[in-house]
Design an enzyme around this catalytic site. Structure first.
Site, mmCIF file in Angstrom:
data_model
loop_
_atom_site.group_PDB
_atom_site.id
_atom_site.type_symbol
_atom_site.label_atom_id
_atom_site.label_comp_id
_atom_site.label_asym_id
_atom_site.label_seq_id
_atom_site.Cartn_x
_atom_site.Cartn_y
_atom_site.Cartn_z
ATOM 1 N N THR A 163 75.549 46.810 10.285
ATOM 2 C CA THR A 163 76.509 46.771 11.363
ATOM 3 C C THR A 163 75.745 47.310 12.551
ATOM 4 O O THR A 163 74.743 47.985 12.357
ATOM 5 C CB THR A 163 77.668 47.732 11.013
ATOM 6 O OG1 THR A 163 78.339 47.244 9.869
ATOM 7 C CG2 THR A 163 78.646 47.911 12.121
ATOM 8 N N ARG A 191 87.199 37.925 4.193
ATOM 9 C CA ARG A 191 87.051 39.370 3.960
ATOM 10 C C ARG A 191 86.916 40.113 5.304
ATOM 11 O O ARG A 191 86.195 39.692 6.197
ATOM 12 C CB ARG A 191 85.813 39.603 3.106
ATOM 13 C CG ARG A 191 85.493 41.084 2.823
ATOM 14 C CD ARG A 191 84.447 41.609 3.759
ATOM 15 N NE ARG A 191 83.950 42.926 3.354
ATOM 16 C CZ ARG A 191 83.144 43.678 4.108
ATOM 17 N NH1 ARG A 191 82.749 43.239 5.289
ATOM 18 N NH2 ARG A 191 82.746 44.841 3.698
ATOM 19 N N ASP A 194 85.219 47.359 7.457
ATOM 20 C CA ASP A 194 85.690 48.522 8.205
ATOM 21 C C ASP A 194 85.531 48.372 9.711
ATOM 22 O O ASP A 194 86.263 48.994 10.493
ATOM 23 C CB ASP A 194 84.893 49.768 7.775
ATOM 24 C CG ASP A 194 83.395 49.578 8.045
ATOM 25 O OD1 ASP A 194 82.794 48.671 7.425
ATOM 26 O OD2 ASP A 194 82.832 50.298 8.892
HETATM 27 N N1 GLY Z 1 80.214 47.949 7.518
HETATM 28 C C1 GLY Z 1 80.206 46.553 7.652
HETATM 29 C C2 GLY Z 1 81.011 45.863 6.667
HETATM 30 O O1 GLY Z 1 81.127 46.295 5.525
HETATM 31 O O2 GLY Z 1 81.554 44.850 6.988
#
Ligand code: GLY
Length: 297
Positions: A163, A191, A194
């Site tokens: 990320t 999907r 976070d």
């Molecule tokens: N932290 C990025 C994700 O799991 O989408």
């Protein structure tokens, strides 16, 4: 006048190579310089984190915007969010494709103020209605992301969490956070991780500080990691101690990842429980630091 600071990260995970690590740290520093210039000229933390995030999304090294990883059907679906700490307004997009910079669409969601999070086709329709030009997903796709996806499907590579994000405090003491990602490689279509969720992938509150998280999204969601770290800063912990506590909590839930933070005094925090996490910090006096390791004991 307050101490202004910007902190940037380019994702946490396994270290592919030292060379890759150094390149990622350099990419973070370049993005931090863009944000720092805005702060130095009196701009807001919100503008600074947005600009840093755009630079990271446009850098094909990172898993966000151009360079985003692919889902199990070989498609790019991106998540991003931005939040400011004065009124705690936030805007986010999830499972979006067909735009170059998801963080700019997230910012528009924040500015419009009607909703906090738009997903999928609705997010893309919102982007079009707001004048964002269609951007073919083929332009977001890099050879490296495609190669990685193929090797993961063959079972020769672990999935890459990752990320990008930025947090900042400006001269007025206002904080902001931004986070953007292609998500986890090989994820199920639809999907959501976070990154676009306030409290999980990012949080900002002028009274506490600002946080951006990276790593295994499902565990970060369950830990409500960014709010967890903010709560510790609100209780008086410096940013570094607060992120370390947050990463330990993530580890207790079995999650791997990292977080960056800035507290109301302008102190930076960076921590991960992964072998690799690229980051950069620039303080008010222009002092720069960057690296690709910040694993806590
Ligand atoms: N932290 C990025 C994700 O799991 O989408």
């Amino acid at each position: 006048m307050r101490r202004f600071t910007i902190v940037v990260h380019g994702g946490a995970g396994a270290l592919a190579s030292e060379e890759r690590g150094r390149a990622a740290a350099a990419g973070c520093l370049e993005a931090a310089r863009i944000g720092h210039r805005i702060l130095a000229e009196g701009g807001s933390a919100l503008e600074a984190v947005q600009a840093a995030c755009v630079a990271l999304e446009d850098n094909p090294l990172f898993n966000a915007g151009t360079g985003s990883c692919l889902n199990e059907e070989g498609r790019i679906e991106m998540d991003a969010a931005i939040m400011e700490g004065t009124s705690r307004r936030a805007g986010g997009v999830a499972v979006i494709t067909g735009v170059r910079n998801p963080i700019l669409v997230a910012r528009r969601v924040l500015d419009r103020g009607r909703h906090v999070l738009l997903a999928g086709e609705g997010a893309e329709r919102f982007a079009r209605a707001e004048g964002f030009a269609p951007y073919p997903p083929s332009l977001l796709l890099t050879e490296a992301a495609l190669d990685r996806w193929r090797r993961e499907r063959e079972g020769t590579l672990p999935p890459r969490p990752g990320t990008v994000g930025a947090v900042a405090i400006d001269r007025e003491g206002r904080v902001a956070a931004a986070t953007s990602t292609g998500g986890t490689s090989g994820k199920a279509p639809g999907r959501v991780g976070d990154s676009p969720i306030p409290g999980a992938g990012l949080y900002a509150d002028d009274a506490a500080g600002a946080v951006s998280a990276t790593g295994h999204g499902e565990t970060i969601l369950r830990a409500v990691l960014s709010r967890y770290v903010c709560d510790r800063m609100a209780a008086g912990l410096p940013a570094q101690q607060a992120v370390e506590e947050g990463i330990r909590e993530l580890g207790r839930l079995g999650g791997e990842g990292g977080a960056i933070a800035v507290d109301p005094a302008g102190r930076a925090g960076i921590a991960s429980n992964t072998p690799f996490m690229s980051w950069a910090v620039i303080e008010a006096d222009g002092r720069e630091s960057s690296g690709h390791r910040c694993r806590i004991p």
